[in-house]
Design an enzyme around this catalytic site. Structure first.
Site, short mmCIF file in Angstrom:
data_model
loop_
_atom_site.label_atom_id
_atom_site.label_comp_id
_atom_site.label_asym_id
_atom_site.label_seq_id
_atom_site.Cartn_x
_atom_site.Cartn_y
_atom_site.Cartn_z
N ASP A 80 -6.42 -5.97 -7.93
CA ASP A 80 -7.41 -6.03 -8.90
C ASP A 80 -6.81 -5.12 -10.30
OD1 ASP A 80 -9.44 -6.58 -10.45
OD2 ASP A 80 -10.70 -4.87 -9.62
N GLY A 85 -6.14 -5.15 -15.30
CA GLY A 85 -7.13 -3.73 -15.03
C GLY A 85 -8.09 -3.96 -13.95
N ASP A 87 -11.39 -4.68 -13.10
CA ASP A 87 -12.24 -5.27 -13.58
C ASP A 87 -12.90 -6.27 -12.72
OD1 ASP A 87 -10.27 -7.34 -13.75
OD2 ASP A 87 -10.60 -7.93 -15.75
N GLU A 101 -6.81 -15.82 -10.10
CA GLU A 101 -5.80 -15.09 -9.62
C GLU A 101 -5.61 -14.97 -8.06
OE1 GLU A 101 -6.53 -10.88 -10.77
OE2 GLU A 101 -7.44 -11.63 -12.54
N ASN A 107 -1.22 -13.31 -4.11
CA ASN A 107 -2.54 -13.23 -3.64
C ASN A 107 -3.03 -14.02 -2.60
OD1 ASN A 107 -2.98 -10.87 -5.34
ND2 ASN A 107 -3.85 -12.25 -7.13
N PRO A 178 4.41 -6.31 -8.36
CA PRO A 178 5.84 -6.20 -7.95
C PRO A 178 6.04 -6.80 -6.53
CG PRO A 178 4.97 -3.94 -8.62
CD PRO A 178 3.93 -4.83 -8.66
N HIS A 208 1.37 1.59 1.99
CA HIS A 208 1.93 0.72 3.03
C HIS A 208 2.06 1.35 4.51
CE1 HIS A 208 4.26 -2.22 0.02
NE2 HIS A 208 2.84 -2.30 0.15
N THR A 209 1.48 2.73 4.53
CA THR A 209 1.34 3.08 5.61
C THR A 209 0.39 2.52 6.72
OG1 THR A 209 1.18 5.32 6.81
CG2 THR A 209 -0.51 5.15 5.04
N SER A 257 2.76 4.66 13.06
CA SER A 257 1.26 4.73 13.14
C SER A 257 0.60 3.90 12.20
CB SER A 257 1.00 6.31 12.84
OG SER A 257 1.30 6.42 11.39
N ASP A 262 -1.17 8.08 6.87
CA ASP A 262 -0.39 9.28 6.89
C ASP A 262 0.57 9.22 6.19
OD1 ASP A 262 0.99 7.80 8.65
OD2 ASP A 262 0.18 8.64 10.67
#
Length: 357
Positions: A80, A85, A87, A101, A107, A178, A208-209, A257, A262
């Site tokens: 988002d 922005g 919104d 979107e 997405n 990206p 991405h953990t 994990s 973490d």
């Protein structure tokens, strides 16, 4: 997969001390991020004092049943804010004017359940407080609680966002998110346009953990040839999960994990076990390698810097004051919501009903 040796750990500790002038805990704990005019740490103190309790209580129930939804909600906030922005535009359905979107390639893999959870939270909040809280604020709070309830830091966020009246085009969405195959240079350049520095980029990538990814997002790293930056055993295990170029299977993004927020994501990168090119290249590239190392050996530092970067991200091009609106339905702007218009007409005095709509 191989373990980091004690001597290597010692080397990392030394390197972190050398990096201290560049990235220190005191810097990361400095939450004096400028707050956009119109936002406030106590925005709903009077109009909806139980807001944060309502959201956290419900999300705890959701995550107790399926902790995987935490990653889905966190990703929703990222997607988002990076496009047009923070919104709530990613929540909007497409219209006759074109696809929304959600129909843009980046997405398509957003969890359908995440959208359902946001709408459910909006309904619960409205029942308790009336229509005073925006969908975009609910998305921001849900992301914060997703981090905390899966083991990450707890932190306050400024509120008062309003919901946007339009969604971005598919092309604009593509230009602002990206891709997983991007290298560090591309990512740093894209995020620099949003005033994020390399430390912000590495910290935010730590999201991405938790979560999963489809094979199609990383398959090119070992088909037709293997990316030399990828650990061979790790690659071989992925080939079992993704046996063909067209595999539709999924795998976790953090092998150590996967359901806990973490710093193990950064340990993965140091062991050449990052899933995406956009992940692994943060350790390969000299501009970000030291930051990855610091976060890998100091979880407190990662958490504190992640909070600062998230607060910055959560204020990207926000709408406040009389701009935007507070949607009655998070997926439809009020002007297109027949049930909302009907309820407004019923509430207005007869002489005002037509002139105000």
């Amino acid at each position: 997969m191989g373990k980091v040796t004690k001597s290597f750990v010692a080397l990392l500790l030394i390197s972190s001390l050398l990096l201290a002038p560049y990235l220190s805990i005191s810097e990361a704990t400095d939450n004096s991020v400028p707050i956009v005019s119109g936002l406030s740490w106590t925005f709903y103190k009077t109009s909806c004092p139980k807001l944060e309790s309502i959201i956290r209580t419900q999300l705890k129930k959701v995550f107790d049943n399926d902790i995987g939804q935490a990653a889905g909600l966190l990703r929703l906030h990222f997607h988002d804010c990076f496009v047009q922005g923070c919104d709530g535009s990613v929540l909007l359905d497409g219209s006759a004017s074109g696809p929304g979107e959600q129909q843009a390639p980046p997405n398509l893999s957003l969890r359908a359940k995440a959208f359902e959870i946001i709408n459910d939270l909006r309904n619960r909040v409205e029942k308790a407080c009336g229509r005073v809280v925006s969908c975009s604020d609910i998305v921001a709070l849900a992301a914060r609680d997703s981090v905390h309830l899966s083991g990450g830091p707890d932190y306050g966020i400024p509120l008062g966002r309003r919901d946007g009246l339009t969604f971005a085009t598919v092309n604009a969405t593509l230009q602002n998110l990206p891709p997983p195959f991007a290298n560090a240079t591309t990512i740093l350049s894209m995020l620099a346009t949003k005033n994020f520095d390399p430390t912000d980029v590495v910290a935010l990538s730590g999201g991405h953990t938790i979560g999963i990814s489809h094979c199609t997002s990383f398959i090119t790293r070992f088909y037709p040839t293997q990316d030399p930056t990828m650990d061979k055993t790790f690659a071989n295990n992925l080939k079992v999960i993704c046996p063909t170029v067209n595999s539709t299977n999924t795998t976790v993004m953090d092998i150590r994990s996967p359901n806990k927020f973490d710093n193990k994501y950064y340990v993965d990168l140091m062991n050449r076990q990052g899933l995406f090119t956009s992940d692994q290249d943060l350790y390969t590239d000299s501009r970000t390698r030291g930051i990855v190392t610091s976060f890998a050996i100091n979880e407190t530092l990662f958490f504190e810097k992640f909070v600062v970067s998230m607060i910055k991200m959560g204020q990207l091009s926000v709408l406040t004051g009389n701009n935007g609106e507070i949607r009655a339905n998070c997926s439809v702007r009020n002007a297109d919501n027949k049930s909302y218009l009907a309820s407004v007409v019923e509430e207005l005095p007869v002489e005002e009903a037509w002139s105000d709509l």
